[in-house]
Design a protein around this motif. Sequence first.
Motif, PDB file in Angstrom:
ATOM      1  N   VAL A  64      -0.360  -0.672  -4.735  1.00  0.00           N
ATOM      2  CA  VAL A  64      -2.010  -0.180  -4.546  1.00  0.00           C
ATOM      3  C   VAL A  64      -1.942   0.937  -3.721  1.00  0.00           C
ATOM      4  N   GLU A  65      -3.210   1.877  -4.064  1.00  0.00           N
ATOM      5  CA  GLU A  65      -3.484   2.977  -3.349  1.00  0.00           C
ATOM      6  C   GLU A  65      -4.774   2.817  -2.230  1.00  0.00           C
ATOM      7  N   ILE A  66      -4.502   2.423  -0.949  1.00  0.00           N
ATOM      8  CA  ILE A  66      -5.712   2.334  -0.225  1.00  0.00           C
ATOM      9  C   ILE A  66      -5.757   3.229   1.014  1.00  0.00           C
ATOM     10  N   ARG A  67      -6.527   4.132   1.261  1.00  0.00           N
ATOM     11  CA  ARG A  67      -6.678   5.029   2.299  1.00  0.00           C
ATOM     12  C   ARG A  67      -6.911   4.142   3.476  1.00  0.00           C
ATOM     13  N   GLU A  68      -6.548   4.506   4.747  1.00  0.00           N
ATOM     14  CA  GLU A  68      -6.767   3.824   6.065  1.00  0.00           C
ATOM     15  C   GLU A  68      -8.163   3.553   6.415  1.00  0.00           C
ATOM     16  N   ASP A  69      -9.012   4.771   6.029  1.00  0.00           N
ATOM     17  CA  ASP A  69     -10.409   4.503   6.479  1.00  0.00           C
ATOM     18  C   ASP A  69     -11.149   3.546   5.575  1.00  0.00           C
ATOM     19  N   VAL A  70     -10.696   3.115   4.547  1.00  0.00           N
ATOM     20  CA  VAL A  70     -11.387   2.044   3.682  1.00  0.00           C
ATOM     21  C   VAL A  70     -11.229   0.642   4.274  1.00  0.00           C
ATOM     22  N   CYS A  71     -12.249   0.095   4.399  1.00  0.00           N
ATOM     23  CA  CYS A  71     -12.390  -1.422   4.980  1.00  0.00           C
ATOM     24  C   CYS A  71     -11.966  -2.364   3.708  1.00  0.00           C
TER      25      CYS A  71
ATOM     26  N   ASN B  38       0.920  -1.193   0.003  1.00  0.00           N
ATOM     27  CA  ASN B  38       0.069   0.106   0.053  1.00  0.00           C
ATOM     28  C   ASN B  38       0.843   1.350   0.094  1.00  0.00           C
ATOM     29  N   ILE B  39       0.818   2.141  -1.129  1.00  0.00           N
ATOM     30  CA  ILE B  39       1.542   3.257  -1.205  1.00  0.00           C
ATOM     31  C   ILE B  39       1.411   4.449  -0.244  1.00  0.00           C
ATOM     32  N   CYS B  40       0.214   4.283   0.239  1.00  0.00           N
ATOM     33  CA  CYS B  40      -0.397   5.418   1.327  1.00  0.00           C
ATOM     34  C   CYS B  40       0.245   5.203   2.832  1.00  0.00           C
ATOM     35  N   ASN B  41       0.772   4.093   3.026  1.00  0.00           N
ATOM     36  CA  ASN B  41       1.386   3.891   4.335  1.00  0.00           C
ATOM     37  C   ASN B  41       2.637   3.040   4.385  1.00  0.00           C
ATOM     38  N   CYS B  42       3.049   2.682   3.103  1.00  0.00           N
ATOM     39  CA  CYS B  42       4.247   1.680   2.945  1.00  0.00           C
ATOM     40  C   CYS B  42       4.105   0.347   3.446  1.00  0.00           C
ATOM     41  N   LYS B  43       2.814  -0.256   3.809  1.00  0.00           N
ATOM     42  CA  LYS B  43       2.432  -1.268   4.270  1.00  0.00           C
ATOM     43  C   LYS B  43       2.582  -2.601   3.373  1.00  0.00           C
ATOM     44  N   SER B  44       3.047  -3.585   3.562  1.00  0.00           N
ATOM     45  CA  SER B  44       2.990  -4.867   2.903  1.00  0.00           C
ATOM     46  C   SER B  44       1.491  -5.559   3.414  1.00  0.00           C
ATOM     47  N   LEU B  45       0.855  -6.177   2.392  1.00  0.00           N
ATOM     48  CA  LEU B  45      -0.374  -6.575   2.633  1.00  0.00           C
ATOM     49  C   LEU B  45      -0.196  -8.076   2.406  1.00  0.00           C
ATOM     50  N   GLY B  46       0.934  -8.848   1.684  1.00  0.00           N
ATOM     51  CA  GLY B  46       1.069 -10.000   1.479  1.00  0.00           C
ATOM     52  C   GLY B  46       0.923 -10.138   0.049  1.00  0.00           C
ATOM     53  N   CYS B  47       0.741 -11.366  -0.484  1.00  0.00           N
ATOM     54  CA  CYS B  47       0.748 -11.908  -1.808  1.00  0.00           C
ATOM     55  C   CYS B  47      -0.626 -12.253  -2.354  1.00  0.00           C
ATOM     56  N   PRO B  48      -1.046 -12.131  -3.374  1.00  0.00           N
ATOM     57  CA  PRO B  48      -2.571 -12.473  -3.855  1.00  0.00           C
ATOM     58  C   PRO B  48      -2.555 -13.925  -3.862  1.00  0.00           C
ATOM     59  N   VAL B  49      -3.805 -14.439  -3.654  1.00  0.00           N
ATOM     60  CA  VAL B  49      -3.977 -15.962  -3.534  1.00  0.00           C
ATOM     61  C   VAL B  49      -5.022 -16.224  -4.643  1.00  0.00           C
ATOM     62  N   ASP B  50      -5.787 -15.195  -4.823  1.00  0.00           N
ATOM     63  CA  ASP B  50      -6.932 -15.454  -5.916  1.00  0.00           C
ATOM     64  C   ASP B  50      -7.319 -14.068  -6.491  1.00  0.00           C
ATOM     65  N   LEU B  51      -8.204 -14.123  -7.720  1.00  0.00           N
ATOM     66  CA  LEU B  51      -8.602 -13.048  -8.222  1.00  0.00           C
ATOM     67  C   LEU B  51     -10.470 -13.166  -8.142  1.00  0.00           C
ATOM     68  N   GLU B  52     -10.811 -11.928  -8.272  1.00  0.00           N
ATOM     69  CA  GLU B  52     -12.342 -11.681  -8.510  1.00  0.00           C
ATOM     70  C   GLU B  52     -12.661 -11.348  -9.920  1.00  0.00           C
ATOM     71  N   PHE B  53     -13.714 -11.620 -10.689  1.00  0.00           N
ATOM     72  CA  PHE B  53     -13.863 -11.401 -11.897  1.00  0.00           C
ATOM     73  C   PHE B  53     -15.277 -11.281 -12.195  1.00  0.00           C
ATOM     74  N   GLU B  54     -15.749 -10.558 -13.155  1.00  0.00           N
ATOM     75  CA  GLU B  54     -17.144 -10.477 -13.760  1.00  0.00           C
ATOM     76  C   GLU B  54     -17.415 -11.736 -14.596  1.00  0.00           C
ATOM     77  N   CYS B  55     -18.208 -12.640 -14.434  1.00  0.00           N
ATOM     78  CA  CYS B  55     -18.525 -13.659 -15.421  1.00  0.00           C
ATOM     79  C   CYS B  55     -18.770 -13.210 -16.834  1.00  0.00           C
ATOM     80  N   LYS B  56     -19.680 -12.334 -17.013  1.00  0.00           N
ATOM     81  CA  LYS B  56     -20.272 -11.960 -18.345  1.00  0.00           C
ATOM     82  C   LYS B  56     -19.039 -11.159 -18.938  1.00  0.00           C
ATOM     83  N   SER B  57     -18.359 -10.371 -18.571  1.00  0.00           N
ATOM     84  CA  SER B  57     -17.291  -9.651 -19.435  1.00  0.00           C
ATOM     85  C   SER B  57     -15.826 -10.419 -19.153  1.00  0.00           C
ATOM     86  N   GLY B  58     -15.838 -10.944 -18.141  1.00  0.00           N
ATOM     87  CA  GLY B  58     -14.475 -11.832 -17.860  1.00  0.00           C
ATOM     88  C   GLY B  58     -13.343 -10.669 -17.210  1.00  0.00           C
TER      89      GLY B  58
END
Length: 84
Positions: A73-80, A13-33
């Motif tokens: 990624v750019e994620i503000r702290e107040d975003v859950c 996260n570039i807002c606080n320079c914190k490592s969140l880990g490594c991705p394990v999965d993706l979420e996608f829209e079925c219709k558009s892919g």
Amino acid sequence: MRLFELRQKEVINICNCKSLGCPVDLEFECKSGRITALIIPGPGKLWGLMGRDCEYVIPWECITQIGDDIILVEIREDVCLKRF
């Protein structure tokens, strides 16, 4: 780029320079892919021995750059980001 290659990159996260880990999965829209989010495991309970309570769901729009070793990624702290 394949999912296998994304799974080897550390998400920061570039807002606080914190490592969140490594991705394990993706979420996608079925219709558009279209990919809509990266899913990253949340912090473990009791030193990671008792599983996890949540996971981080990073919207694709929050990704600022994908490099050779990291994903910024750019994620503000107040975003859950956690889904239970």
